[in-house]
Scaffold this motif. Structure first.
Motif, PDB file in Angstrom:
ATOM      1  N   SER A  39       0.839  -1.206   0.000  1.00 36.68           N
ATOM      2  CA  SER A  39       0.000   0.000   0.000  1.00 36.68           C
ATOM      3  C   SER A  39       0.873   1.254   0.000  1.00 36.68           C
ATOM      4  O   SER A  39       1.938   1.281   0.607  1.00 36.68           O
ATOM      5  N   GLY A  49      -8.001  -3.589  -5.462  1.00 35.49           N
ATOM      6  CA  GLY A  49      -8.135  -3.204  -4.054  1.00 35.49           C
ATOM      7  C   GLY A  49      -9.522  -2.652  -3.789  1.00 35.49           C
ATOM      8  O   GLY A  49     -10.116  -2.900  -2.738  1.00 35.49           O
ATOM      9  N   TYR A  72     -11.958  -5.518  -3.215  1.00 34.89           N
ATOM     10  CA  TYR A  72     -11.868  -6.045  -1.844  1.00 34.89           C
ATOM     11  C   TYR A  72     -12.445  -5.034  -0.841  1.00 34.89           C
ATOM     12  O   TYR A  72     -13.097  -5.400   0.132  1.00 34.89           O
ATOM     13  N   ARG A  73     -12.183  -3.756  -1.102  1.00 31.68           N
ATOM     14  CA  ARG A  73     -12.668  -2.727  -0.176  1.00 31.68           C
ATOM     15  C   ARG A  73     -14.198  -2.654  -0.147  1.00 31.68           C
ATOM     16  O   ARG A  73     -14.799  -2.355   0.882  1.00 31.68           O
ATOM     17  N   SER A 105      -8.119  -5.615   4.813  1.00 34.66           N
ATOM     18  CA  SER A 105      -6.878  -6.373   4.824  1.00 34.66           C
ATOM     19  C   SER A 105      -7.089  -7.688   5.571  1.00 34.66           C
ATOM     20  O   SER A 105      -6.623  -8.754   5.144  1.00 34.66           O
ATOM     21  N   GLY A 136      -2.923  -4.508  -7.687  1.00 33.68           N
ATOM     22  CA  GLY A 136      -3.323  -5.247  -6.493  1.00 33.68           C
ATOM     23  C   GLY A 136      -2.135  -5.853  -5.774  1.00 33.68           C
ATOM     24  O   GLY A 136      -1.052  -5.247  -5.713  1.00 33.68           O
ATOM     25  N   ASP A 169      -1.839  -9.664  -5.832  1.00 33.17           N
ATOM     26  CA  ASP A 169      -1.589 -11.027  -6.342  1.00 33.17           C
ATOM     27  C   ASP A 169      -1.939 -11.134  -7.827  1.00 33.17           C
ATOM     28  O   ASP A 169      -2.305 -12.207  -8.304  1.00 33.17           O
ATOM     29  N   ARG A 197      -0.984  -3.440   8.021  1.00 34.32           N
ATOM     30  CA  ARG A 197      -1.590  -3.916   6.779  1.00 34.32           C
ATOM     31  C   ARG A 197      -0.541  -4.649   5.927  1.00 34.32           C
ATOM     32  O   ARG A 197      -0.809  -5.699   5.358  1.00 34.32           O
ATOM     33  N   ASP A 208      -0.909  -8.424   4.750  1.00 34.16           N
ATOM     34  CA  ASP A 208      -0.998  -8.724   3.316  1.00 34.16           C
ATOM     35  C   ASP A 208       0.134  -9.639   2.847  1.00 34.16           C
ATOM     36  O   ASP A 208      -0.038 -10.422   1.918  1.00 34.16           O
ATOM     37  N   ARG A 220      -0.062 -13.542   4.954  1.00 35.89           N
ATOM     38  CA  ARG A 220      -1.220 -14.438   4.894  1.00 35.89           C
ATOM     39  C   ARG A 220      -0.862 -15.690   4.093  1.00 35.89           C
ATOM     40  O   ARG A 220       0.049 -15.672   3.246  1.00 35.89           O
TER      41      ARG A 220
HETATM   42  O1   DC Z   1      -4.696  -1.722  -2.861  1.00 38.37           O
HETATM   43  P1   DC Z   1      -5.574  -1.363  -1.668  1.00 38.37           P
HETATM   44  O2   DC Z   1      -4.797  -0.733  -0.549  1.00 38.37           O
HETATM   45  O3   DC Z   1      -6.754  -0.546  -2.054  1.00 38.37           O
HETATM   46  O4   DC Z   1      -6.138  -2.777  -1.123  1.00 38.37           O
HETATM   47  C1   DC Z   1      -6.948  -2.885   0.024  1.00 38.37           C
HETATM   48  C2   DC Z   1      -6.755  -4.254   0.681  1.00 38.37           C
HETATM   49  O5   DC Z   1      -7.276  -5.262  -0.189  1.00 38.37           O
HETATM   50  C3   DC Z   1      -5.308  -4.641   0.946  1.00 38.37           C
HETATM   51  O6   DC Z   1      -4.940  -4.396   2.285  1.00 38.37           O
HETATM   52  C4   DC Z   1      -5.238  -6.101   0.645  1.00 38.37           C
HETATM   53  C5   DC Z   1      -6.453  -6.407  -0.192  1.00 38.37           C
HETATM   54  N1   DC Z   1      -6.118  -6.767  -1.575  1.00 38.37           N
HETATM   55  C6   DC Z   1      -5.761  -8.067  -1.817  1.00 38.37           C
HETATM   56  O7   DC Z   1      -5.686  -8.857  -0.881  1.00 38.37           O
HETATM   57  N2   DC Z   1      -5.527  -8.469  -3.088  1.00 38.37           N
HETATM   58  C7   DC Z   1      -5.588  -7.619  -4.113  1.00 38.37           C
HETATM   59  N3   DC Z   1      -5.355  -8.050  -5.353  1.00 38.37           N
HETATM   60  C8   DC Z   1      -5.917  -6.267  -3.869  1.00 38.37           C
HETATM   61  C9   DC Z   1      -6.162  -5.863  -2.574  1.00 38.37           C
END
Ligand code: DC
Length: 240
Positions: free
Chosen positions: A14, A37, A40-41, A103, A134, A136, A185, A189, A192
Motif C-alpha cells: 500500500s 483493491g 476487496y474494499r 486487509s 493489487g 496477487d 496492513r 498482506d 497471509r
Molecule cells: O490496494 P488497496 O490498498 O486498495 O487494497 C486494500 C486491501 O485489499 C489490501 O490491504 C489487501 C487487499 N487486496 C488483496 O488482498 N488483493 C488484491 N489483489 C488487492 C487488494
C-alpha cells in the motif's frame, strides 16, 4: 473469436503509487483500469456496515461470507468512481477502518476465491488492454500477464504519500499514525497463507521512493507501449 486483451499487472504494498500509476497509464493508453483493491474494499465496507470491525469477526464467519453473493459493484469515470449496490462509495471505501478490516478479510480463502472470478471477468471484457493493480495479480489472478511490475517504495515515503492522500479526503492523521497502520496492513498482506503479496516471477521491480510518480509514469508508459506494439506485430505476423 475475441482476442484476449493485453494484460498489465501492477502489484506492490500500500502507498507505493500503484493506483495513481494504473489510473494515469490506463488513460494514456486507452486501456481499462481494474483497481482490485477497490473490489476487496467494497466487500470490506459491506461487512463494516453489517457487523462493524473488531474481534468477533471469526464468530460471524458464515454471515459475513453470505454478504459476498449480495455484492453488486460498478465502476465509473475510468475506474475512479466505485459503486456498491448503486451507491457511490468511492470515499467510504478508503476510510482507515475499512482499510484495516479489508486487509483482514482478504486473508480468508473463501473471500479470495469469490472475488477472483469477478476480477478476471472484468479484465477480460476489455477491448484493447487492461491494467490491474493489487497484491496477487502477477502471481494468482493473471500469472500469464503480458507484463508484470512490482511497484515499491520505502515505508516512510509510502506513509507520507498516503497521509497526503487522506488529508485530501478530509481525513486528518499524522504520518506516524499512517505509518503504524500501514505496517499492520503490510504484515497482514504479505504474511497471509493464501495469495500473499510477493514479487511475481518475471516481474520488473520499480522503486518509486526517489522519483515523483509523474517521472515514473513516463518510463512505464514507454515500456508498456513497446511490449504492446510488439505483441500486436506478432499477432499480425501470425495471422498473415
Ligand atoms: O490496494 P488497496 O490498498 O486498495 O487494497 C486494500 C486491501 O485489499 C489490501 O490491504 C489487501 C487487499 N487486496 C488483496 O488482498 N488483493 C488484491 N489483489 C488487492 C487488494
Amino acid at each position: 473469436m475475441k482476442r484476449r486483451p493485453f494484460i498489465v499487472a501492477l502489484d506492490g504494498p500500500s502507498g507505493a503509487g500503484k493506483s495513481t500509476l494504473a489510473r494515469e497509464l490506463s488513460k494514456r493508453l486507452g486501456f481499462l483500469w481494474v483497481d482490485t483493491g477497490a473490489i476487496y474494499r467494497c466487500f470490506g465496507l459491506a461487512v463494516w456496515r453489517a457487523y462493524g470491525g473488531g474481534v468477533g469477526l471469526l464468530a460471524q464467519r458464515e454471515g459475513i461470507l453470505s454478504l459476498l453473493s449480495a455484492l453488486h459493484m460498478g465502476f465509473g469515470e475510468g475506474g475512479c468512481r466505485v459503486f456498491l449496490n448503486g451507491e457511490d462509495v468511492s470515499e467510504a471505501i478508503r476510510k482507515p477502518e475499512v482499510s484495516l478490516l479489508t486487509s483482514e478479510l482478504s486473508a480468508w480463502p473463501e473471500v479470495r476465491a469469490a472475488l477472483l472470478g469477478y476480477q478476471r471477468t472484468l479484465a477480460l471484457a476489455a477491448s484493447r488492454g487492461v491494467i490491474l493493480d493489487g497484491r496477487d495479480i502477477g502471481t494468482v489472478v493473471f500469472p500469464d500477464a503480458d507484463l508484470k511490475f512490482f511497484i515499491t517504495a520505502v515505508a516512510e515515503e509510502r506513509a507520507r504519500r498516503r497521509q497526503r492522500e487522506l488529508a485530501g479526503q478530509g481525513i486528518e492523521k499524522t504520518v506516524e499514525e499512517v505509518f503504524s497502520e500501514q505496517g499492520k496492513r503490510d504484515r497482514a498482506d504479505s504474511q497471509r497463507v493464501f495469495a500473499p503479496l510477493r514479487q511475481a516471477e518475471g516481474a520488473h521491480i520499480l522503486d518509486t521512493s526517489e522519483q515523483s510518480l509523474e517521472q515514473v509514469i513516463d518510463g512505464l508508459e514507454r515500456e508498456v507501449r513497446r511490449h504492446w506494439e510488439k505483441a500486436q506485430r506478432d499477432i499480425r505476423h501470425f495471422v498473415e
